[in-house]
Design a protein around this motif. Structure first.
Motif, mmCIF file in Angstrom:
data_model
loop_
_atom_site.group_PDB
_atom_site.id
_atom_site.type_symbol
_atom_site.label_atom_id
_atom_site.label_comp_id
_atom_site.label_asym_id
_atom_site.label_seq_id
_atom_site.Cartn_x
_atom_site.Cartn_y
_atom_site.Cartn_z
ATOM 1 N N VAL A 446 46.357 43.747 32.035
ATOM 2 C CA VAL A 446 45.641 42.481 32.210
ATOM 3 C C VAL A 446 45.475 41.823 30.853
ATOM 4 C CG1 VAL A 446 43.548 41.347 33.037
ATOM 5 C CG2 VAL A 446 44.435 43.342 34.250
ATOM 6 N N ILE A 447 45.908 40.570 30.752
ATOM 7 C CA ILE A 447 45.849 39.817 29.500
ATOM 8 C C ILE A 447 44.869 38.657 29.677
ATOM 9 C CG2 ILE A 447 47.166 38.415 27.873
ATOM 10 C CD1 ILE A 447 49.639 40.011 28.685
ATOM 11 N N ALA A 470 45.461 39.769 43.249
ATOM 12 C CA ALA A 470 46.677 39.896 42.443
ATOM 13 C C ALA A 470 47.045 41.353 42.203
ATOM 14 C CB ALA A 470 46.485 39.166 41.112
ATOM 15 N N ILE A 471 46.028 42.187 41.922
ATOM 16 C CA ILE A 471 46.284 43.612 41.663
ATOM 17 C C ILE A 471 46.664 44.350 42.940
ATOM 18 C CG2 ILE A 471 45.212 45.772 40.909
ATOM 19 C CD1 ILE A 471 43.458 44.067 39.016
ATOM 20 N N LYS A 472 45.857 44.163 43.968
ATOM 21 C CA LYS A 472 46.018 44.944 45.193
ATOM 22 C C LYS A 472 47.263 44.560 45.972
ATOM 23 C CE LYS A 472 43.427 46.068 49.419
ATOM 24 N NZ LYS A 472 42.170 45.825 50.167
ATOM 25 N N HIS A 473 47.514 43.246 46.127
ATOM 26 C CA HIS A 473 48.624 42.794 46.968
ATOM 27 C C HIS A 473 49.849 42.344 46.173
ATOM 28 C CE1 HIS A 473 46.013 43.021 50.450
ATOM 29 N NE2 HIS A 473 45.111 42.267 49.833
ATOM 30 N N VAL A 484 48.813 40.996 34.947
ATOM 31 C CA VAL A 484 48.000 39.858 35.382
ATOM 32 C C VAL A 484 47.533 39.126 34.126
ATOM 33 C CG1 VAL A 484 45.921 39.059 36.570
ATOM 34 C CG2 VAL A 484 47.211 40.989 37.487
ATOM 35 N N SER A 485 47.760 37.810 34.099
ATOM 36 C CA SER A 485 47.333 36.982 32.966
ATOM 37 C C SER A 485 46.229 36.035 33.437
ATOM 38 C CB SER A 485 48.508 36.173 32.403
ATOM 39 O OG SER A 485 49.523 37.033 31.929
ATOM 40 N N ILE A 486 45.143 36.024 32.667
ATOM 41 C CA ILE A 486 44.030 35.113 32.974
ATOM 42 C C ILE A 486 43.874 34.176 31.781
ATOM 43 C CG2 ILE A 486 41.590 34.926 33.550
ATOM 44 C CD1 ILE A 486 41.721 37.839 34.507
ATOM 45 N N THR A 487 44.185 32.914 31.991
ATOM 46 C CA THR A 487 44.089 31.917 30.916
ATOM 47 C C THR A 487 43.097 30.837 31.301
ATOM 48 O OG1 THR A 487 45.911 30.574 31.789
ATOM 49 C CG2 THR A 487 46.484 32.326 30.247
ATOM 50 N N GLY A 488 42.431 30.307 30.303
ATOM 51 C CA GLY A 488 41.462 29.241 30.552
ATOM 52 C C GLY A 488 41.408 28.264 29.399
ATOM 53 N N LYS A 490 40.202 23.846 28.395
ATOM 54 C CA LYS A 490 39.543 22.619 28.820
ATOM 55 C C LYS A 490 40.495 21.445 28.692
ATOM 56 C CE LYS A 490 35.422 19.785 27.968
ATOM 57 N NZ LYS A 490 34.207 19.597 27.132
ATOM 58 N N GLN A 491 40.579 20.640 29.757
ATOM 59 C CA GLN A 491 41.362 19.418 29.753
ATOM 60 C C GLN A 491 40.476 18.269 30.217
ATOM 61 O OE1 GLN A 491 44.896 19.871 32.112
ATOM 62 N NE2 GLN A 491 45.872 21.277 30.678
ATOM 63 N N LYS A 492 40.156 17.381 29.276
ATOM 64 C CA LYS A 492 39.250 16.260 29.550
ATOM 65 C C LYS A 492 37.909 16.795 30.071
ATOM 66 C CE LYS A 492 42.938 12.918 30.400
ATOM 67 N NZ LYS A 492 43.539 11.919 31.324
ATOM 68 N N ASN A 493 37.558 16.489 31.304
ATOM 69 C CA ASN A 493 36.260 16.919 31.839
ATOM 70 C C ASN A 493 36.399 18.066 32.838
ATOM 71 O OD1 ASN A 493 34.726 14.975 30.415
ATOM 72 N ND2 ASN A 493 35.293 13.411 31.920
ATOM 73 N N GLU A 494 37.468 18.846 32.711
ATOM 74 C CA GLU A 494 37.700 19.955 33.630
ATOM 75 C C GLU A 494 38.098 21.207 32.859
ATOM 76 O OE1 GLU A 494 39.320 17.593 37.608
ATOM 77 O OE2 GLU A 494 40.759 18.415 36.166
ATOM 78 N N VAL A 495 37.720 22.352 33.414
ATOM 79 C CA VAL A 495 38.188 23.641 32.906
ATOM 80 C C VAL A 495 39.287 24.117 33.843
ATOM 81 C CG1 VAL A 495 37.590 26.061 32.534
ATOM 82 C CG2 VAL A 495 36.026 24.254 31.793
ATOM 83 N N ILE A 496 40.464 24.411 33.292
ATOM 84 C CA ILE A 496 41.616 24.844 34.078
ATOM 85 C C ILE A 496 41.809 26.347 33.848
ATOM 86 C CG2 ILE A 496 44.019 24.432 34.655
ATOM 87 C CD1 ILE A 496 42.242 21.968 34.931
ATOM 88 N N ILE A 497 41.767 27.106 34.931
ATOM 89 C CA ILE A 497 41.940 28.556 34.853
ATOM 90 C C ILE A 497 43.180 28.954 35.649
ATOM 91 C CG2 ILE A 497 40.916 30.804 35.379
ATOM 92 C CD1 ILE A 497 38.166 29.470 35.123
ATOM 93 N N HIS A 498 44.105 29.678 35.011
ATOM 94 C CA HIS A 498 45.296 30.205 35.682
ATOM 95 C C HIS A 498 45.162 31.717 35.816
ATOM 96 C CE1 HIS A 498 46.900 26.318 34.434
ATOM 97 N NE2 HIS A 498 47.935 26.503 35.242
ATOM 98 N N ILE A 499 45.371 32.225 36.997
ATOM 99 C CA ILE A 499 45.459 33.669 37.216
ATOM 100 C C ILE A 499 46.861 33.937 37.752
ATOM 101 C CG2 ILE A 499 44.522 35.646 38.470
ATOM 102 C CD1 ILE A 499 41.845 34.164 38.581
ATOM 103 N N GLU A 500 47.695 34.544 36.898
ATOM 104 C CA GLU A 500 49.115 34.700 37.205
ATOM 105 C C GLU A 500 49.503 36.167 37.202
ATOM 106 O OE1 GLU A 500 53.451 33.119 35.529
ATOM 107 O OE2 GLU A 500 51.563 32.453 34.603
ATOM 108 N N ASP A 501 50.285 36.566 38.193
ATOM 109 C CA ASP A 501 50.806 37.941 38.219
ATOM 110 C C ASP A 501 52.320 37.895 38.404
ATOM 111 O OD1 ASP A 501 51.689 38.515 41.144
ATOM 112 O OD2 ASP A 501 49.700 37.621 41.414
ATOM 113 N N ASP A 502 52.979 38.995 38.004
ATOM 114 C CA ASP A 502 54.434 39.098 38.187
ATOM 115 C C ASP A 502 54.752 40.092 39.292
ATOM 116 O OD1 ASP A 502 53.661 41.407 36.954
ATOM 117 O OD2 ASP A 502 55.064 41.275 35.273
ATOM 118 N N GLY A 503 53.950 40.007 40.356
ATOM 119 C CA GLY A 503 54.070 40.945 41.465
ATOM 120 C C GLY A 503 55.117 40.561 42.482
#
Length: 570
Positions: A446-447, A470-473, A484-488, A490-503
């Motif tokens: 997990v990154i 992401a882990i289980k399935h 699993v990569s968790i990135t976060g 801020k873009q303008k007035n929003e927080v963008i969070i990506h949760i990506e897996d190579d499953g």
């Protein structure tokens, strides 16, 4: 002589006002003015009314040289102008047949009887021509002039001796054209003013209702049991000219603003028969004066004499009443009734929506508890198994995992807040991940790539179910696991969070099923719950965005509006 005839007919103009008032009260006539469909039976009714008015015009005649100088054409022509050829024809027949049956003015009986019918038909076709034109009073005056000219031509054709007919026409043509043209124009001006004023009053009432709705909406949706219902009563009182405004539930007065007596105090039980009648029947009541036997003010000095009362409903069930009071007896008008009716319906709708919103929150909370219950037992058993195996081989690792496990369950057990900070949610995710990494070792990586000082407010248990999914399935079905990569950021007035897996990824049909609101599979409960809570709190555009390719992995994107204080979520 001409002036005397004009003045004599002008004295009969009082019936124009009576006629205009009667017409304005007829539903079929109002439909004509509003250009709504008019049934055949309505046209027959209108034909009769206009025909009778033509007959009245005959009786309000002035006898002159064997003829009747009158305003009969006003009724017939009005019918044709407003109702079309059919109404003009029928009204002309009614007035014309009557004219042919009376003895008075026998010199012009046939001429007037015949011409009245054709005048009605002419007015009907003129009505079709001016249907969508403005300043109809001008065309009404023209119609009056044409109709009177037709009648004088008819007199020249049917009345004998011809010399007497010519003499009569010369004497009365101008005064009858003037007076009937003027009468028709005046009648259309009166009718137009009546409906214009009603439209203005209706528009003002609608505007007032909307302004009251705008100001009371945040308070009324909280229900009759809320203290904010007093604010609703005060707003209605301040924005209107009523002496008092009241709300009750089924047992007591819950809000009152304005003048009142001891009987109207908030918290007092309902003792009046009229309120109990509205609660029992769901029917409104209009009262012109106080008639309650138990009221000490009934016979003198009552500050609230008149009242209009409507029921308040939730899903068609009466839950209370809404009352508007005036301090003068018999002062409730049709406008007051319409305003009270409109506000009562609006309040009832908002009360129902508020109740649905409350139940929706309860359901969301119940789903969250179900999600927690689903996570806790399986996760606990698996974690304890791992910790137990590490107690002898790696006590320090086991101690660390126990700390992480306690953090996870402490947060789960305390998830009674509607929102939490992003940092708190991320710490929850990290504790969960550390335990899972201890279970699956090299199979799980997990990154975290979170922008510094990134913070926002979001519902609890938002990220953890997505990471678990992401882990289980995504990763565990693969022989060698994955990342699993968790990135976060801020873009303008929003927080963008990506949760990506190579499953293993998700098939398109399966993904649609997961995101569906209709069929929620047990395995997708967490994802669907997160999606619905995000949309419910922040709006439809803030739902989860999921992209997946079979064999390559899945990306889940969350957009969270930057809200620094939990109160702003309201």
């Amino acid at each position: 002589m001409i002036l005397n005839i004009i003045l004599g007919l002008a004295n009969k103009f009082g019936n124009l006002f009576v006629f205009a008032f009667i017409l304005s009260r007829l539903r079929s006539f109002r439909n004509l003015i509003a250009k709504r469909p008019v049934k055949l039976i309505d046209k027959l009714i209108l034909s009769s009314v206009f025909g009778i008015f033509g007959i009245i015009g005959t009786y309000f005649s002035i006898e002159f040289e064997g003829a009747l100088v009158n305003t009969r054409i006003i009724g017939v022509a009005t019918g044709g102008l407003l109702g079309g050829p059919l109404v003009g024809l029928l009204a002309g027949l009614i007035a014309g047949i009557h004219r042919g049956m009376i003895f008075a003015g026998s010199f012009t009986t046939t001429a007037c009887a015949v011409s009245t019918v054709f005048e009605g038909i002419m007015a009907g076709f003129m009505g079709k021509f001016i249907q969508n034109k403005k300043k109809k009073w001008m065309y009404a005056a023209l119609t009056g002039a044409i109709a009177e000219s037709m009648r004088k031509i008819s007199v020249l054709i049917f009345s004998r001796p011809f010399e007497d007919a010519v003499s009569l026409v010369k004497a009365i043509w101008i005064p009858m054209v003037v007076i009937n043209s003027l009468g028709l124009a005046l009648l259309f001006v009166i009718i137009d003013n009546i409906f214009t004023e009603e439209e203005k009053m209706g528009a003002q009432q609608a505007e007032l209702t909307l302004r009251i709705a705008d100001k009371t909406l945040p308070f009324i949706k909280k229900g009759l049991s809320s203290k904010d219902i007093q604010k609703v009563a005060q707003i209605v009182y301040d924005m209107t000219e009523y002496n008092a405004v009241s709300f009750t539930n089924t047992e007591k007065i819950v809000a009152h603003a304005g003048a009142g007596t001891d009987r109207h105090e908030v918290g007092k039980p309902i003792v009046t028969d009229i309120t109990n009648h509205v609660l029992a029947t769901g029917e409104p009541i209009i009262l012109g004066h106080c008639s309650e036997k138990l009221c000490m003010y009934r016979n003198h000095n009552c500050p609230l004499e008149s009242v209009v009362m409507f029921p308040l409903k939730e899903n068609d069930k009466v839950i209370g009443t809404f009352k508007l009071y005036k301090g003068v007896p018999n002062a409730i008008t049709a406008i007051d009734v319409e305003l009270a009716n409109g506000l009562a319906k609006l309040f009832s709708t908002q009360l129902t929506l508020g109740k649905l919103e409350y139940h929706s929150k309860l359901l969301a909370a119940a789903e969250l508890k179900a999600l927690q219950a689903q996570i806790n037992p399986h996760f606990l058993f698996n974690s304890l198994t791992v910790i137990g195996s590490l107690c002898r081989t790696n006590p320090d690792k086991a101690r660390s995992l126990i700390t992480h496990l306690s953090n996870v369950f402490r947060k789960n057990l305390n998830m009674n807040k509607e929102v939490i900070d992003l940092e708190v949610e991320l710490n929850h995710v990290k504790s969960y991940v550390e335990i899972e990494k201890a279970r699956f070792e090299e199979k799980l990586e997990v990154i975290y790539d979170i922008e510094e000082n990134l913070n926002c407010i979001l519902p609890p248990l938002t990220l953890q179910p997505i990471v678990e999914n992401a882990i289980k399935h995504g990763l565990l079905p693969k022989k060698n696991g994955g990342r699993v990569s968790i990135t976060g950021k801020k873009q303008k007035n929003e927080v963008i969070i990506h949760i990506e897996d190579d499953g293993v990824g998700i098939e398109k049909e399966r993904l649609l099923q997961i995101m569906s609101d209709k069929q929620i599979h047990e395995d997708s409960l967490g994802i669907n719950n997160v999606n619905q809570r995000l949309k419910g709190m922040f709006g439809e555009k803030y739902g989860l965005q999921i992209e997946s390719k079979v064999g390559k992995g899945t990306v889940v994107v969350l957009k969270i509006p930057v809200i620094e204080h939990a109160e702003e979520c309201d």
